[in-house]
Design an enzyme around this catalytic site. Sequence first.
Site, PDB file in Angstrom:
ATOM      1  N   GLU A 172       0.815  -1.217   0.000  1.00 29.30           N
ATOM      2  CA  GLU A 172       0.000   0.000   0.000  1.00 29.30           C
ATOM      3  C   GLU A 172       0.848   1.267   0.000  1.00 29.30           C
ATOM      4  O   GLU A 172       0.809   2.074   0.943  1.00 29.30           O
ATOM      5  CB  GLU A 172      -0.938   0.031   1.206  1.00 29.30           C
ATOM      6  CG  GLU A 172      -1.888  -1.138   1.254  1.00 29.30           C
ATOM      7  CD  GLU A 172      -3.008  -0.949   2.280  1.00 29.30           C
ATOM      8  OE1 GLU A 172      -3.071   0.125   2.897  1.00 29.30           O
ATOM      9  OE2 GLU A 172      -3.814  -1.873   2.440  1.00 29.30           O
ATOM     10  N   GLU A 356      -5.161  -8.567   1.078  1.00 32.04           N
ATOM     11  CA  GLU A 356      -5.816  -8.228   2.342  1.00 32.04           C
ATOM     12  C   GLU A 356      -7.283  -7.992   2.083  1.00 32.04           C
ATOM     13  O   GLU A 356      -7.659  -7.346   1.101  1.00 32.04           O
ATOM     14  CB  GLU A 356      -5.268  -6.928   2.959  1.00 32.04           C
ATOM     15  CG  GLU A 356      -3.905  -7.046   3.568  1.00 32.04           C
ATOM     16  CD  GLU A 356      -3.413  -5.725   4.153  1.00 32.04           C
ATOM     17  OE1 GLU A 356      -4.240  -4.898   4.597  1.00 32.04           O
ATOM     18  OE2 GLU A 356      -2.195  -5.527   4.150  1.00 32.04           O
TER      19      GLU A 356
HETATM   20  C1  GCO Z   1      -3.445  -1.582   5.467  1.00 36.97           C
HETATM   21  C2  GCO Z   1      -2.339  -2.356   5.999  1.00 36.97           C
HETATM   22  C3  GCO Z   1      -2.698  -3.143   7.207  1.00 36.97           C
HETATM   23  C4  GCO Z   1      -3.831  -2.619   8.047  1.00 36.97           C
HETATM   24  C5  GCO Z   1      -5.162  -3.062   7.521  1.00 36.97           C
HETATM   25  C6  GCO Z   1      -6.343  -2.551   8.323  1.00 36.97           C
HETATM   26  O1  GCO Z   1      -4.130  -2.074   4.615  1.00 36.97           O
HETATM   27  O2  GCO Z   1      -3.660  -0.461   5.915  1.00 36.97           O
HETATM   28  O3  GCO Z   1      -1.783  -3.160   5.036  1.00 36.97           O
HETATM   29  O4  GCO Z   1      -1.495  -3.066   7.878  1.00 36.97           O
HETATM   30  O5  GCO Z   1      -3.713  -3.040   9.351  1.00 36.97           O
HETATM   31  O6  GCO Z   1      -5.334  -2.624   6.230  1.00 36.97           O
HETATM   32  O7  GCO Z   1      -6.381  -1.162   8.272  1.00 36.97           O
END
Ligand code: GCO
Length: 450
Positions: A172, A356
Amino acid sequence: MPDPSHYVGAMALPPLGFGVATSAFQIEGAADEGGRGRSTWDEFCERPGAIVDGSDGRTACDSYHRVAEDVALLEGLGVSCYRFSVAWPRIQPDGRGPANAAGLDFYDALVDRLLGRGIRPLPTLFHWDLPLDLEHAGGWPVRDTAFRFVDYAGLVMDRLGDRVPTWATMNEPWCTAFLGHASGVFAPGRREPRAALAAAHHLLLGHALAARSRPGLDVGIVLNLTSVRQEPGGDPGAVAVVDALQNGLWLGALAEGSYPDILDVPAVCEGDLDTICGSAAWLGVNYYTPFRIGPMTGEVNAVGQDIDAFPGAPAFSFAPRPPLTSMGWEVDAVGLEETLRATAAVLPGVPLRITENGASFPDATRAEDGSVDDQDRIGYLRGHLAAVDAVRAEGVPVLDYVAWSLLDNFEWAQGYTKTFGLVSIEPDTLRRIPKASYRWFAEQVASRSR
Ligand code: GCO
């Protein structure tokens, strides 16, 4: 509607792989052990008011000392892959020079333990924990940081690449660039919009140079892409800028070697965009929620959805519609379908992974044994998994579905107040207690492999 002929044929797709994700700073703790250096996040946590509950990552889930326990939890889920991140400050405590042996040894042992249990490691090289000395030298807005990343990535890939074929460079980068340098709600906490755009470019350049440096490996990048929608009263100009910063900047550079015309990205040298174009062998998509752009109200409704993170956008507000998670993020699996179709159309032939997806809920309902009975999280995951199945049936080449997260952990500026885990952590003992969603996820994995 994207042209389906761009996609790999549905029949050619292997069965969907399942995994769960974590990141180093969010779970490891052991901040002063194994020769680890300080990162921007260590320093950011010390700033009064930066983290809502005043917490930090010094202990986190103590996963550094509980690898056996955590890998046993993975085994219990039956997942085929585990996405974790490598802490740069464990490998190069001050961000440059030779590798710290204890750091490489830690991840080497983790990889062997995973492989010994038939779990495919899916490491991410940079999940936001920049060595603090590199920030002091200018950080991501400075071009040299991209070259420092390439050196670091090479050290790790050379040590583990004989056993680990598939890698992600950045996680990200939008967050590092814009939450870190425009709104300043994430480390390093700067509010310099021009620097944020330069950081974005150097993150992409670092990714591309690292990926190209090891052509024998399968190197991708993880982006948080989403579908951006105009709500009544929302300014179409704001929709365009938000979409450009969130999606177009990254996909345009990777797929076409250009940045969206409405963005003025500084720091681009001749040849950079040629280097970036085509540099992702696969693309990780992190998806949580769509963005709805409404008229300006002055309110911030949801975590991280802060207009200051979108420099150059005409006045707007985020207007999420219920149901909302405890982050204030709208639950909408249609946005995942839209995002995957749109991404596959822009990057034809590039395999995608959901790296994710998940939700924070209050976790207030308990089963008789005291464990969390998180039917809301199960509902969220079920809906989004169905969205993945739907686009795969159309031929969108999604290889893996990786849930965020294995454990409740340090949720950045939200500290420990938000819980995304399939497993909860008892505050004093750090004992791991699976939630109902853990058992549900294990059942999904098992039923699909029968
Ligand atoms: C993100 C990160 C994660 C976060 C998750 C929840 O996506 O921001 O990769 O580390 O913890 O997304 O916000």
